[in-house]
Design a protein around this motif. Structure first.
Motif, short mmCIF file in Angstrom:
data_model
loop_
_atom_site.label_atom_id
_atom_site.label_comp_id
_atom_site.label_asym_id
_atom_site.label_seq_id
_atom_site.Cartn_x
_atom_site.Cartn_y
_atom_site.Cartn_z
N THR A 84 0.83 -1.20 0.00
CA THR A 84 0.00 0.00 0.00
C THR A 84 0.86 1.25 0.00
O THR A 84 0.63 2.18 -0.78
CB THR A 84 -0.93 0.00 1.23
N LYS A 116 -5.65 -8.92 -1.60
CA LYS A 116 -7.10 -9.01 -1.73
C LYS A 116 -7.74 -9.57 -0.46
O LYS A 116 -8.81 -9.11 -0.04
CB LYS A 116 -7.50 -9.86 -2.93
N GLN A 119 -7.21 -6.41 2.10
CA GLN A 119 -7.78 -5.12 1.70
C GLN A 119 -9.16 -5.24 1.06
O GLN A 119 -9.86 -4.25 0.94
CB GLN A 119 -6.85 -4.40 0.72
N GLU A 121 -9.62 -5.83 -2.07
CA GLU A 121 -9.46 -5.50 -3.49
C GLU A 121 -8.05 -5.87 -3.91
O GLU A 121 -7.16 -6.01 -3.07
CB GLU A 121 -9.73 -4.02 -3.76
N SER A 125 -6.59 -2.84 -8.51
CA SER A 125 -7.79 -2.01 -8.29
C SER A 125 -7.51 -0.89 -7.31
O SER A 125 -8.03 0.20 -7.45
CB SER A 125 -8.99 -2.78 -7.79
N TYR A 126 -6.68 -1.17 -6.29
CA TYR A 126 -6.28 -0.13 -5.35
C TYR A 126 -5.53 0.98 -6.09
O TYR A 126 -5.79 2.16 -5.90
CB TYR A 126 -5.41 -0.74 -4.24
N ARG A 129 -7.95 3.00 -8.26
CA ARG A 129 -8.74 3.90 -7.42
C ARG A 129 -7.90 5.10 -6.98
O ARG A 129 -8.34 6.26 -7.05
CB ARG A 129 -9.27 3.15 -6.20
#
Length: 178
Positions: A84, A116, A119, A121, A125-126, A129
């Motif tokens: 992240t 996934k 989180q 996702e 996809s993170y 976004r």
């Protein structure tokens, strides 16, 4: 350190840690001796290992590695936190799941599955976004072209960026009001 509670408790290894710190200081006084730089690096790495060995057990790091699920290990949570952070910092680069996984020294499949599970996702996809949110901010705040926004958030192809943006927000990037 001048804190009420120790940030890191070295427990029984305090003496070894402090002895190694003294060795680092002593070695730093001999910069002309053969192998000086390499020995300093090795001793600093040893110090970091002592610190990291005890870091997961202190209350400060527990704030960052709070487990979201009972079956998630600290290592898995730390991996997701690192991923992240990496995505937050490098979102504007040309990233793939493979490059993110390689930077974290894990396989792409393991990173995707673990991310996934924790989180909810996938890493991609993170990333999408994150990019879309930043793109919307840029379009609303600054007078720059869609092409410039696309490049600023990591898309090389402005047409593909526009397609993803429209799918994400339901409107073309040119229709976002400033």
């Amino acid at each position: 350190m001048p804190f009420k509670d120790a940030l890191i408790s070295l427990d029984d290894y305090r003496a070894e840690f402090m002895a190694n710190a003294r060795r680092i200081v002593a070695e730093s006084q001999r910069p002309t001796v053969f192998g000086h730089a390499l020995l300093i690096q090795a001793m600093v790495i040893e110090q970091l290992c002592w610190l990291l060995r005890f870091l997961p057990e202190n209350s400060v790091s527990n704030d960052y590695t709070e487990l979201h699920q009972g079956n998630v290990s600290r290592d898995q949570q730390a991996l997701v936190n690192a991923a992240t952070y990496y995505l937050d910092v490098h979102y504007n680069e040309d990233l793939t799941l493979g490059t993110v996984a390689a930077s974290l020294h894990v396989s792409a499949a393991y990173l995707s599955r673990t991310f996934k599970a924790i989180q909810g996702e996938t890493p991609i996809s993170y990333l999408t976004r994150l990019r879309m949110q930043r793109a919307k901010q840029l379009l609303m705040q600054e007078a720059i072209t869609v092409r410039q926004v696309a490049h600023a958030v990591g898309y090389q192809d402005p047409y593909y960026f526009s397609k993803v943006f429209k799918r994400y927000f339901g409107a073309a990037p040119t229709l976002i009001e400033r």
